[in-house]
Structures are given as C-alpha cells and as structure tokens.
Design a protein around this motif. Structure first.
Motif, PDB file in Angstrom:
ATOM      1  N   GLU A 205       0.804  -1.221   0.000  1.00  0.00           N
ATOM      2  CA  GLU A 205       0.000   0.000   0.000  1.00  0.00           C
ATOM      3  C   GLU A 205       0.839   1.274   0.000  1.00  0.00           C
ATOM      4  O   GLU A 205       0.474   2.259  -0.644  1.00  0.00           O
ATOM      5  N   LEU A 206       1.962   1.270   0.706  1.00  0.00           N
ATOM      6  CA  LEU A 206       2.777   2.485   0.786  1.00  0.00           C
ATOM      7  C   LEU A 206       3.657   2.681  -0.445  1.00  0.00           C
ATOM      8  O   LEU A 206       3.806   3.804  -0.927  1.00  0.00           O
ATOM      9  N   TRP A 207       4.276   1.585  -0.950  1.00  0.00           N
ATOM     10  CA  TRP A 207       5.333   1.729  -1.949  1.00  0.00           C
ATOM     11  C   TRP A 207       5.179   0.838  -3.184  1.00  0.00           C
ATOM     12  O   TRP A 207       6.101   0.746  -3.978  1.00  0.00           O
ATOM     13  N   ALA A 208       4.050   0.160  -3.347  1.00  0.00           N
ATOM     14  CA  ALA A 208       3.794  -0.704  -4.513  1.00  0.00           C
ATOM     15  C   ALA A 208       4.827  -1.826  -4.649  1.00  0.00           C
ATOM     16  O   ALA A 208       5.155  -2.251  -5.744  1.00  0.00           O
ATOM     17  N   ILE A 209       5.325  -2.306  -3.520  1.00  0.00           N
ATOM     18  CA  ILE A 209       6.264  -3.438  -3.528  1.00  0.00           C
ATOM     19  C   ILE A 209       5.443  -4.722  -3.452  1.00  0.00           C
ATOM     20  O   ILE A 209       4.615  -4.864  -2.544  1.00  0.00           O
ATOM     21  N   PRO A 210       5.640  -5.673  -4.371  1.00  0.00           N
ATOM     22  CA  PRO A 210       4.741  -6.832  -4.495  1.00  0.00           C
ATOM     23  C   PRO A 210       4.981  -7.930  -3.450  1.00  0.00           C
ATOM     24  O   PRO A 210       5.185  -9.105  -3.773  1.00  0.00           O
TER      25      PRO A 210
ATOM     26  N   ARG B 213      -0.135   1.017 -10.535  1.00  0.00           N
ATOM     27  CA  ARG B 213       0.221   2.207  -9.750  1.00  0.00           C
ATOM     28  C   ARG B 213       1.733   2.313  -9.638  1.00  0.00           C
ATOM     29  O   ARG B 213       2.384   1.431  -9.107  1.00  0.00           O
ATOM     30  N   ASP B 214       2.304   3.409 -10.165  1.00  0.00           N
ATOM     31  CA  ASP B 214       3.733   3.667 -10.038  1.00  0.00           C
ATOM     32  C   ASP B 214       4.022   4.317  -8.688  1.00  0.00           C
ATOM     33  O   ASP B 214       3.237   5.145  -8.219  1.00  0.00           O
ATOM     34  N   ALA B 215       5.152   3.934  -8.096  1.00  0.00           N
ATOM     35  CA  ALA B 215       5.555   4.530  -6.819  1.00  0.00           C
ATOM     36  C   ALA B 215       7.072   4.575  -6.758  1.00  0.00           C
ATOM     37  O   ALA B 215       7.762   3.721  -7.320  1.00  0.00           O
TER      38      ALA B 215
END
Length: 193
Positions: free
Chosen positions: A96-101, A141-143
């Motif tokens: 949610e914070l950084w789009a890390i899967p 979503r890009d982050a």
C-alpha cells in the motif's frame, strides 16, 4: 491489518548475492512507466537477499527479496520484482505504501522458494552506507521511495538453493558473482521521492 506509517526504521542482518542472468529471463512487470532494466551484453544483474529484521525497529520479520538495478528518470534506481515476507503487516504496508509486491511465505526447512547458507567471510573495514531510490509498479500504480541502509559489511561465500519449479527457478544452477553479509544493519525506508 495495521502497519507503521512511513518512513520505516528497521534493524537486522542480511546475506546478499548478485547473479548475472540473461535479460529475457528476468521478470519486469514491476517496472514503472519509463524505467528499464540495466543490462550489459544482454544480461541483467539480479541481487537476491535474505534479511532478518530484529527487535528494535518498527517491525520484526524475515524477508527474501529479488532486486534489480534499473534506469529511471535519468538515474540508477533499484526495483523489486519478487519479494516474500513472514509478516502480514509488512506485506500490506509494502504494497500500500510503496507498490512493492510482497507475498506471504514461511522460511526454513522445505521452503519452495529458496534456501541459503553463508560461510566464511572477510570483514570489510568501517561502517558502509548505501542510499537510493526504489522504483515500483503494482496493479498499474507507479511509486518511488527513498531508502538508506548502513551496517558492517563482509565478503562471504553463499550457497543458494532455488527449486527449479519454484518462483526463482530462473536462478537454479547459477553461481553468484559476489556475496556479502551485513551485520548491525540499520534501514530507513520510505521517504517518498
């Protein structure tokens, strides 16, 4: 599930190895618009790390991650195509914070993802510091986020086992170019860039 607000301040230790892998075998669905994997002679460099985050930080958990250097917005950054954690708070916060899967996993005997044994090691002098940008895309979503890490680094020998049928099967049988350990690690993650 609740998770800490950013930035996350974490402590722990890690073992990391860097592999050379043909570009077409490296996942790239995690790259934000405009970013591209850095390659040399058709090969990408893939870092695989096992991290143990210990008490004293905002969360305590274990993590296995794959990171690749990328060219993003005119500079070198790092992107994470694959990552597993044993903490629901870390999984949800990372997504949610950084789009890390981040995905949930159990580590230890019988892991279907990877196993590592690090031996030997030559301590390098001083305390090392690394900082940079993490560039991600998840579900369209890009982050981008800033990360800074410091710790005591050592050269090591790392023997990795990647089951051929597992998600890291593209690394099966590959020998690391270099392996390092980091002790007394401090990580600050998440200053949004």
């Amino acid at each position: 599930m609740r998770y800490p607000p950013e930035p996350w301040h974490l402590r722990g230790s890690l073992v990391i190895s860097v592999f050379r892998v043909p570009r077409d075998e490296v996942p790239d669905g995690h790259l934000p618009v405009g970013a591209r994997l850095l390659t040399v002679a058709g090969n990408a460099f893939v870092a695989v790390a096992f991290v143990s985050y210990e008490p004293g930080g905002v969360l305590s958990y274990e993590e296995l991650l794959v990171a690749t250097p990328v060219w993003d917005r005119g500079a070198v950054a790092v992107s994470v195509p694959q990552i597993w954690v044993d903490s629901e708070a870390s999984r949800q916060g990372g997504r949610e914070l950084w789009a890390i899967p981040k995905e949930l996993a159990r580590f230890g005997r019988g892991s279907s993802i990877a196993a590592v044994a690090a031996t030997g090691g030559v301590p390098l002098p001083g305390r090392w510091r690394l900082a940079g940008t993490i560039a991600q895309c998840l579900a369209g979503r890009d982050a981008r986020a800033r990360a800074a890490m410091s710790g005591r680094v050592g050269l090591a020998r790392a023997a990795w086992l990647f089951p051929a049928a597992g998600p890291l099967g593209y690394l099966t049988g590959r020998t690391p170019l270099v392996s390092l350990t980091m002790r007394d690690m401090r990580l600050t993650f998440g200053e949004t860039s």
